[in-house]
Design a protein around this motif. Structure first.
Motif, PDB file in Angstrom:
ATOM      1  N   PRO A 179       3.622   5.812  -1.168  1.00 12.36           N
ATOM      2  CA  PRO A 179       3.996   4.903  -2.255  1.00 12.36           C
ATOM      3  C   PRO A 179       2.875   3.897  -2.533  1.00 12.36           C
ATOM      4  CG  PRO A 179       5.702   4.999  -0.542  1.00 12.36           C
ATOM      5  CD  PRO A 179       4.489   5.678   0.007  1.00 12.36           C
ATOM      6  N   VAL A 180       2.797   3.460  -3.761  1.00 12.89           N
ATOM      7  CA  VAL A 180       1.875   2.379  -4.115  1.00 12.89           C
ATOM      8  C   VAL A 180       2.683   1.228  -4.694  1.00 12.89           C
ATOM      9  CG1 VAL A 180      -0.119   3.869  -4.493  1.00 12.89           C
ATOM     10  CG2 VAL A 180       1.430   3.409  -6.383  1.00 12.89           C
ATOM     11  N   GLU A 197      -5.675   0.090  -5.182  1.00 14.15           N
ATOM     12  CA  GLU A 197      -5.259  -1.257  -5.564  1.00 14.15           C
ATOM     13  C   GLU A 197      -3.867  -1.605  -5.055  1.00 14.15           C
ATOM     14  OE1 GLU A 197      -5.693  -1.884  -9.751  1.00 14.15           O
ATOM     15  OE2 GLU A 197      -7.768  -1.160  -9.806  1.00 14.15           O
ATOM     16  N   SER A 198      -3.221  -0.698  -4.322  1.00 14.60           N
ATOM     17  CA  SER A 198      -1.897  -0.971  -3.773  1.00 14.60           C
ATOM     18  C   SER A 198      -1.977  -2.135  -2.793  1.00 14.60           C
ATOM     19  CB  SER A 198      -1.352   0.269  -3.062  1.00 14.60           C
ATOM     20  OG  SER A 198      -0.116  -0.008  -2.445  1.00 14.60           O
ATOM     21  N   VAL A 199      -0.970  -3.010  -2.824  1.00 13.64           N
ATOM     22  CA  VAL A 199      -0.971  -4.163  -1.920  1.00 13.64           C
ATOM     23  C   VAL A 199      -0.568  -3.776  -0.503  1.00 13.64           C
ATOM     24  CG1 VAL A 199      -0.472  -5.722  -3.845  1.00 13.64           C
ATOM     25  CG2 VAL A 199       1.421  -4.830  -2.461  1.00 13.64           C
ATOM     26  N   ALA A 232       0.139   1.653  -9.877  1.00  8.81           N
ATOM     27  CA  ALA A 232      -1.213   1.161  -9.619  1.00  8.81           C
ATOM     28  C   ALA A 232      -2.044   2.247  -8.955  1.00  8.81           C
ATOM     29  CB  ALA A 232      -1.147  -0.073  -8.721  1.00  8.81           C
ATOM     30  N   PRO A 233      -3.361   2.236  -9.124  1.00  7.33           N
ATOM     31  CA  PRO A 233      -4.212   3.189  -8.386  1.00  7.33           C
ATOM     32  C   PRO A 233      -4.033   2.961  -6.886  1.00  7.33           C
ATOM     33  CG  PRO A 233      -5.448   2.100 -10.144  1.00  7.33           C
ATOM     34  CD  PRO A 233      -4.136   1.376 -10.034  1.00  7.33           C
TER      35      PRO A 233
END
Length: 402
Positions: free
Chosen positions: A166-167, A176-178, A172-173
């Motif tokens: 999961p992102v 760039e996932s938190v 999001a790319p």
């Protein structure tokens, strides 16, 4: 009082008003002539609406016909039917189950003038039994297929593991996932008893599940196949980690604890909220996760209270699993692993052990998970031959989600 206690009418009235099982009397044409309060509550009808009616007026035709045929056999033969299970299909399609005993109703001359019966609601029990049977059938089919070709089974088992992560935020790319997720899998044979999954639960929450089924090989792999099927269903219904493991235990117990089979599984399930950094976790006899702390540049056990570790799955009926909570800081990582990572023994019979594992993790604090996972496995392999499956799965919390 003594007069009342000797009064048949008084005793019958109390029985009919207070008995929680359904009681009913019918004539030779299977028409209701008397029902108790519980029966009225069961059908949602008053006695006036039931008396003179038949099961054809209350239930769908299939059940009504079966009940009618049974009662006509009792009237004709005078022989009771004891402890039969009846499937009741209602006009609205609802299905209930009752355990029923039906007897001939005889006159003072011994002539059969009808029937009477007692029915007990067993719907919950029956549905659990049917569900267990469905899962048992699933595992039987899986076993037949897997035993045809173990190599094919190994390929199949690989599909149980995450192929993507999961992102957050969604769309999001990946870079760039938190939250960064990762898993590592090293089976000791072609198939194994380790299994993990990473699932999106909501816009901000993810669920990570790791389990280790007792034993090795096809037998343990069958257990992971069964658990894999259950996880998808249960995770969508129960987001509290303790409740999730409780439900898994409830489903697994009647399947894995058969007369000729004894299997159990340790498991850990955690739910992480990318917006708040809150981590909730429950443990079923599984090793305590590692917590890599970015601020202190070290690693430690995620929790030190051993009472948070509940029993393994499929061991104890009604087991309760406590949910622990911890807030992660940006940069922190949490790693779940199976016991193959530290239970390996060298030729001297010495175990790698949890102390060496923690020391190795502390040396790797601050490293990428892509480096941490294989390095921990290599540390164990240098100490002793790897004779058990190893699986690691975890996350690194990069920053709060806006």
């Amino acid at each position: 009082m003594s007069d009342n206690l000797n009064s048949t009418g008084f005793l019958l009235k109390n029985l009919m008003e207070n008995m929680t099982d359904n009681i009913y009397f019918k004539d030779t044409q299977s028409r209701f002539i008397m029902v108790n309060k519980a029966f009225c509550d069961w059908t949602g009808l008053s006695p006036d609406h039931v008396i003179g009616q038949t099961d054809f007026d209350l239930f769908a035709s299939a059940h009504a016909q079966q009940a009618f045929d049974d009662e006509q056999r009792i009237v004709a033969s005078g022989k009771p039917m004891i402890g039969i299970e009846e499937k009741e299909t209602w006009p609205d399609g609802r299905v209930t189950w009752v355990s029923t005993t039906k007897m001939p109703l005889k006159s003072s001359d011994g002539e059969t003038i009808g029937t009477f019966g007692v029915s007990r609601d067993i719907t919950d029990h029956k549905e659990a039994e049917l569900q267990a049977a469905r899962y048992a059938e699933q595992i039987r089919c899986i076993k037949e297929r897997m035993e045809e070709d173990v190599r094919m089974a190994a390929e199949l088992q690989k599909t149980f593991f995450p192929r993507t992560y999961p992102v957050f935020p969604e769309g999001a790319p990946p870079e760039e996932s938190v939250v960064h997720f990762l898993h590592y899998y090293h089976p000791s044979g072609m198939v194994s008893g380790d299994f993990c999954t990473i699932r999106r639960l909501s816009a901000t929450e993810s669920g990570i599940f790791l389990c280790d089924v007792m034993g090795h090989g096809v037998r343990a792999a069958l257990g992971t196949a069964l658990i894999c099927a259950m996880v998808e269903e249960v995770s969508s219904q129960e987001k509290d980690p303790g409740g999730f493991l409780g439900r898994m235990n409830e489903l697994l117990l009647p399947i894995l604890r058969q007369e000729d089979t004894f299997l159990y599984a340790t498991a850990c399930y955690m739910v992480f909220d990318a917006a708040t950094g809150q981590l909730r976790l429950a443990n079923a006899g599984h090793p305590v996760p590692l917590h890599f702390q970015a601020a202190e540049k070290t690693a430690d056990w995620l929790f030190g209270d051993d009472t948070l570790r509940g029993p393994a799955l499929a061991i104890a009926e009604g087991a309760v699993f406590e949910t622990a909570e911890k807030t992660l800081l940006p940069g922190d990582a949490v790693v779940l692993y199976t016991d193959g990572l530290y239970e390996a023994e060298n030729d001297a019979g010495e175990e790698f052990g949890e102390a060496r594992l923690l020391a190795a993790a502390q040396r790797l604090a601050g490293e990428r998970l892509e480096d941490v996972f294989p390095t921990l496995a290599d540390e164990t392999a240098r100490f002793a031959a790897l004779n058990d499956d190893i699986c690691l799965v975890g996350l690194r919390y990069k920053r709060p989600m806006a």
